[in-house]
Design an enzyme around this catalytic site. Structure first.
Site, PDB file in Angstrom:
ATOM      1  N   GLY A   1       0.837  -1.235  -0.032  1.00 22.50           N
ATOM      2  CA  GLY A   1      -0.071   0.122  -0.001  1.00 22.50           C
ATOM      3  C   GLY A   1       0.777   1.359   0.129  1.00 22.50           C
ATOM      4  O   GLY A   1       2.048   1.073   0.051  1.00 22.50           O
TER       5      GLY A   1
ATOM      6  N   HIS B   1     -18.366  -4.853 -35.157  1.00 18.98           N
ATOM      7  CA  HIS B   1     -17.930  -6.320 -35.094  1.00 18.98           C
ATOM      8  C   HIS B   1     -16.623  -6.607 -36.234  1.00 18.98           C
ATOM      9  O   HIS B   1     -16.646  -5.858 -37.317  1.00 18.98           O
ATOM     10  CB  HIS B   1     -18.916  -7.231 -35.942  1.00 18.98           C
ATOM     11  CG  HIS B   1     -18.455  -8.645 -36.050  1.00 18.98           C
ATOM     12  ND1 HIS B   1     -18.634  -9.449 -35.091  1.00 18.98           N
ATOM     13  CD2 HIS B   1     -18.375  -9.369 -37.120  1.00 18.98           C
ATOM     14  CE1 HIS B   1     -18.222 -10.656 -35.534  1.00 18.98           C
ATOM     15  NE2 HIS B   1     -18.063 -10.728 -36.899  1.00 18.98           N
TER      16      HIS B   1
END
Ligand code: FAD
Ligand code: NAD
Length: 470
Positions: free
Chosen positions: A276, A449
């Site tokens: 962290g 597509h």
């Protein structure tokens, strides 16, 4: 004394973006930044550009290409004899960083933002003291002050960082050779990203994670699938591992840890501490002007990032909320726009998270578990990339898209993507959620597509049980 409408302390993605936006809005703006590169030259860009987002992505991209050549090129009919030259990889990374940090200096010039190189501190709620590298002090007056001092890596007592054998994220971005064995403490974003970099380049990587759950804040289905895929790639992730001690013996680091109640020990060439980050707020003079910090050192602010003292605001990693570059930037923009009399709106719920492993992991909004725990009735739809024509053509069929929708009004509560280019795919989800859209809105939107985005479309159709290709 020079005086400005706005003085920003910190030139990371929070501070520099805020400074540019303020200048666009007509404010006379200065940005105080103390960062120096390896040759002692002042640089802008903060953690993100110098030792964070950008260098880590440069190494992730290089190591991704390397792994493609080593493991996947053959199935495309490509024979390649790939070897890694770490020095050249690091030089390329540095060039990317330098180009971008110089770019910010150029943007400051273009927008007439004054860069005050040095350490900034608050002398009062409307004056900032700047101490240059040679110790010279200047004080400037400011109608508004924005604290954007960011964060630094957190440390843990059993693994003190020496930046040689035991390193933090900055050290792990700078290895000059691939370690044979690499221990990583913490299976968070940095552990997974930098662990992936060095694993792809040939290191045996063991990640020791204190928590019993993998990616505890992610959707459980996505986290479970990601864990499986990353483990198959060779990342040895040990959950519930508590590091108790480390010591350097010869050229190796010995790590002692507890796993399921039993004491374990393992030797590594290098160890990365990735547990962290903590806010960078000491020595700023906050207390002397009455600005509060919380017990972890974060500057206390309200929902508009106001500190409650005079015209002093704070944003980014040094205040509450996710420690992400895009969160810091958007907070900065919203503060200066509000100062300029505008009414900006920032929805923290819609800050996307992205982990740049491969497949990438990205999400926005609630996980299925969080939505349910909040009392929502949910309908989920998912679509696997193995059923996507584009993913098949790419040879990247692992992962899925999952959409969590409200069962009553169909509004999208969360979108979770584990897959190729998840970092880009998540942008559609954020836009739909910003506009309060529904799963049906995505389902009724024409997607090109063949694209990976069709998987998002199909997951939206699946919410209503009508995916076409799965
Ligand atoms: P910082 O970027 O930390 O900038 C603060 C600046 O303030 C620094 O330049 C510092 O020198 C300066 N400063 C501090 N005190 C003073 C002072 N007194 N006087 C003058 N200057 C001062 N986030 C993402 O969104 N995506 C990613 O892919 C990503 N990858 C990361 C990878 C790594 C390895 C790391 C470490 C972080 C990563 N992050 C990522 C997190 C991201 O870097 C931070 O969230 C972001 O930089 C925070 O921006 P900031 O402007 O608040 O602070
Ligand atoms: P993190 O919070 O993501 O992960 C730290 C991990 O270490 C957690 O899983 C935690 O449970 C574990 N941990 C804590 N103490 C431990 C201990 N003593 N032993 C073993 N495990 C322990 O933090 P990070 O990975 O260091 O990254 C810091 C922050 O930087 C991130 O939270 C994120 O905000 C930012 N970041 C973002 C990106 C991105 O957006 N792609 C990439 C890197 C960093």
């Amino acid at each position: 004394m020079d005086s400005y409408d706005l003085v920003v302390i910190g030139g990371g993605p929070g501070g520099y973006v805020a400074a540019i936006r303020a200048a666009q809005l007509g404010m006379k703006t200065a940005c105080v930044e103390r960062w120096q590169n390896a040759s002692g030259k002042g640089v802008l860009g903060g953690t993100c550009l110098n030792v964070g987002c950008i260098p880590s992505k440069a190494l992730l991209d290089t190591s991704h290409h390397f792994e493609f050549l080593r493991q996947h090129a053959k199935e495309h009919g490509i024979d390649a004899d790939a070897r890694i030259d770490v020095a050249r990889m690091q030089a390329r990374k540095q060039k990317v960083v330098t180009t971008l940090t110089q770019g910010i200096a150029a943007l400051f010039k273009k927008n007439k933002v004054t860069w005050l190189a040095g350490n900034g501190s608050l002398a009062s709620s409307d004056t900032v003291c700047v101490t240059s590298a040679d110790g010279k002090q200047t004080t400037v007056a400011a109608r508004y002050i924005l604290v954007a001092t960011g964060s630094v890596p957190a440390t843990i007592p059993p693994a003190p960082v020496d930046q040689k054998f035991i390193v933090d994220s900055t050290g792990a971005l700078d290895f000059d050779a691939v370690p044979t064995t690499l221990g990583v403490i913490g299976a968070g974003v940095i552990g997974l990203e930098l662990g992936s970099v060095w694993r792809r380049l040939g290191a045996e990587v063991v990640i020791l994670e204190a928590l019993p759950d993998f990616l505890a804040t992610a959707d459980r289905q996505i986290a479970k699938e990601a864990h499986k895929i990353l483990a198959k790639q060779g990342l040895d992730i040990r959950l519930g591992a508590k590091v108790t001690a480390t010591r350097v013996e010869g050229e190796m680091v010995v790590v002692d840890y507890e796993l399921s109640g039993s004491a374990q020990s393992q030797c590594f060439d290098r160890v990365v501490v990735a547990v962290g980050r903590k806010p960078c707020t000491t020595g700023l003079g906050l207390e002397q002007v009455g600005i509060a910090t919380d017990p972890r050192g974060f500057v206390v602010v309200d929902e508009h990032c106001h500190t409650g003292v005079g015209n002093v605001f704070a944003i980014g990693d040094c205040v509450r909320g996710p420690m992400l570059a895009h969160k810091a930037s958007e907070e900065g923009v919203s503060v200066v726009e509000r100062i300029a009399g505008q009414k900006p709106h920032l929805d923290f719920r819609l800050v996307p998270w992205i982990i740049y492993t491969w497949p990438e992991i990205a999400w926005v909004g609630d996980s299925e578990q969080a939505a349910t725990a909040a009392g929502r009735r949910v309908r989920c739809g998912s679509f696997p990339f193995m059923a996507s024509g584009r993913a098949r053509a790419m040879g990247d069929t692992e992962g899925l898209v999952k959409i969590v929708a409200d069962a009553d009004d169909d509004s999208v509560l969360g979108v979770h993507v584990l897959g190729p280019n998840a970092s880009e795919l998540i942008a559609e989800a954020v836009a739909v959620m910003e506009f309060g859209g529904s799963a049906e809105d995505i389902a009724r939107t024409v997607h090109g597509h063949p694209t990976l985005a069709e998987a998002v479309h199909e997951a939206a159709l699946a919410v209503d049980g009508r995916a076409i290709h799965f």
